[in-house]
Design a protein around this motif. Structure first.
Motif, short mmCIF file in Angstrom:
data_model
loop_
_atom_site.label_atom_id
_atom_site.label_comp_id
_atom_site.label_asym_id
_atom_site.label_seq_id
_atom_site.Cartn_x
_atom_site.Cartn_y
_atom_site.Cartn_z
N GLU A 291 -0.26 13.51 5.36
CA GLU A 291 -0.84 11.79 4.36
C GLU A 291 -0.02 10.43 4.81
O GLU A 291 1.44 10.75 5.74
CB GLU A 291 -0.28 12.34 2.87
N GLY A 292 -0.75 9.58 4.54
CA GLY A 292 0.20 8.48 5.02
C GLY A 292 -0.27 7.70 6.54
O GLY A 292 0.66 6.94 6.52
N TRP A 293 -1.15 8.33 6.85
CA TRP A 293 -1.20 7.88 8.48
C TRP A 293 -2.13 6.93 8.32
O TRP A 293 -1.03 5.69 9.58
CB TRP A 293 -1.87 9.12 9.18
N ASN A 294 -2.13 6.12 8.06
CA ASN A 294 -2.84 4.62 8.05
C ASN A 294 -2.30 3.62 6.80
O ASN A 294 -2.65 2.43 6.85
CB ASN A 294 -4.64 4.74 6.91
N MET A 295 -1.19 4.02 6.35
CA MET A 295 -0.38 2.68 5.71
C MET A 295 0.48 1.70 6.06
O MET A 295 1.22 2.48 8.07
CB MET A 295 0.77 3.61 4.42
N LYS A 296 1.04 0.98 5.95
CA LYS A 296 2.08 0.04 6.77
C LYS A 296 3.04 0.78 7.33
O LYS A 296 3.98 1.18 5.62
CB LYS A 296 1.80 -1.53 6.31
N ILE A 297 3.74 0.34 8.19
CA ILE A 297 5.59 1.14 8.10
C ILE A 297 6.46 0.75 7.09
O ILE A 297 6.98 1.04 7.17
CB ILE A 297 5.39 1.45 9.79
N GLN A 298 5.63 -0.65 6.66
CA GLN A 298 7.17 -1.25 5.88
C GLN A 298 6.57 -0.42 3.97
O GLN A 298 7.78 -1.98 3.48
CB GLN A 298 5.76 -3.30 5.58
N THR A 299 5.89 -0.26 3.97
CA THR A 299 6.11 0.40 3.19
C THR A 299 7.28 2.07 2.77
O THR A 299 7.60 1.95 1.94
CB THR A 299 5.17 1.70 2.49
N SER A 300 7.63 1.65 3.79
CA SER A 300 8.92 2.39 4.16
C SER A 300 10.51 1.11 4.23
O SER A 300 9.93 0.74 4.91
CB SER A 300 8.57 3.61 4.99
N ASP B 248 0.77 -1.12 -0.36
CA ASP B 248 0.50 -0.20 -0.13
C ASP B 248 0.91 1.55 -0.27
O ASP B 248 1.52 1.35 1.16
CB ASP B 248 -0.56 0.12 1.19
N PHE B 249 1.43 1.67 -1.08
CA PHE B 249 2.14 2.65 -1.64
C PHE B 249 1.68 4.41 -1.57
O PHE B 249 0.88 4.08 -2.17
CB PHE B 249 3.16 2.69 -2.40
#
Length: 326
Positions: free
Chosen positions: A263-272, A174-175
């Protein structure tokens, strides 16, 4: 009575000189670290200045917003080809081999795809290493979202086999743009260390500074037990340090969000790529809350041990002074 005594203890620390000193050093520290954080942000600009970095961050937000949120193999490969097309172009490097992109469109493309490229580099690099040249040794057509997950799982098993059992199955990346939250998670440890130093100072002020209000004498004239005196001081330190810690963290967070956005608060930390090997299957907001609470727990531990050590030393000194014969 206890509430009034705690209020008096707090008032002891709230005087113009202490407030000025605290505000002055806090503003200097947060401002300096904030500017350093912006200047060291992984955004390419061909002009080294804070304003240029802020403009670059804004442009990156706009560019990454156009990437498909549910990353597909096609989008991933196109991103890598766009990135390597710039990094393999010799005209984008100066005589010393440093990246020097002049074309504005190339700069936008580089910033747009750099995070995805770095994620792939992290996934395919050997354990605990980050080798940007690895993209030149990979067939970009063979890279898929699933292959990145496989590499990640293998690396996590190398760290600790038990971690892989705790991971929930992820079938896609989820990028999107989440630079503000990534920056906060990187910066929080330093902000928390500063808060812990302030906690030590507050504890010293509460337990040692008795010049003007002579709080210990007030307490003893009320026939208050020593244990209760220490309890009142410990509660005061806890209240002060809690208020200061959350104030510092929230102020710094607001500074970061004002430039990087939410922005991006609900993204998985593994997308970084920075948190790709994290065994926690949580989003950036959850990771932020966990880190803030861990920092607060550290402040509480520092506060507890400081209060304990100060009380222990004062008790020993008081006992020693009683045994001195003149």
């Amino acid at each position: 009575m206890v509430k009034k005594l705690i209020f008096i203890e707090i008032k002891k620390c709230i005087n113009p000189k202490i407030i000025f000193a605290f505000c002055f050093f806090t503003i200097i520290f947060l401002s300096t670290f904030f500017l350093y954080s912006i200047s060291s942000t992984d955004v390419y600009v061909n002009e080294f200045s804070i304003n240029a970095k802020i403009d670059g961050i804004s442009a990156k937000r706009d560019a990454q917003a156009k990437i498909e949120k549910k990353l597909t193999d096609k989008e991933l490969r196109n991103s890598l080809k766009g990135f390597t097309g710039i990094t393999n172009d010799k005209s984008n490097f100066d005589s010393t081999g440093n990246l020097m992109i002049n074309d504005s469109e190339s700069i936008k493309m580089f910033n747009k795809y750099s995070d995805l490229a770095n994620l792939v580099i992290r996934a395919y690099s050997p354990m605990y290493s980050f080798n940007p040249n690895i993209l030149n040794h990979l067939d970009l057509n063979d890279i898929t979202v699933q292959s990145i997950f496989v590499n990640r799982e293998n690396n996590i098993k190398t760290i600790n086999p038990d971690f892989s059992d705790k991971l929930k199955e992820q079938k896609y990346i989820d990028f999107g743009y989440s630079l503000g939250w990534q920056t906060l998670l990187n910066d929080l440890p330093y902000i928390q260390i500063y808060s812990m130093i302030i906690s030590l100072i507050i504890a010293a002020l509460i337990f040692f500074v008795e010049k003007k209000c002579n709080m210990n004498m007030i307490l003893r004239t009320l026939a208050t037990k020593e244990s209760k005196i220490n309890f009142i001081k410990a509660i005061t330190v806890l209240i002060m340090n809690s208020a200061i810690y959350f104030s510092i963290v929230l102020i710094y967070s607001a500074l970061i969000w004002s430039v990087f956005g939410l922005e991006g608060w609900n993204m998985k930390i593994q997308t970084s790529y920075l948190f790709w090997l994290s065994p926690f299957n949580i989003n950036y907001f959850q990771a932020y809350v966990v880190n803030v609470l861990i920092g607060y727990l550290a402040v509480l531990v520092v506060t507890f041990f400081t209060c304990y050590e100060v009380t222990f030393v004062k008790t020993k000194l008081h006992s020693y002074s009683k045994n001195i014969q003149f």
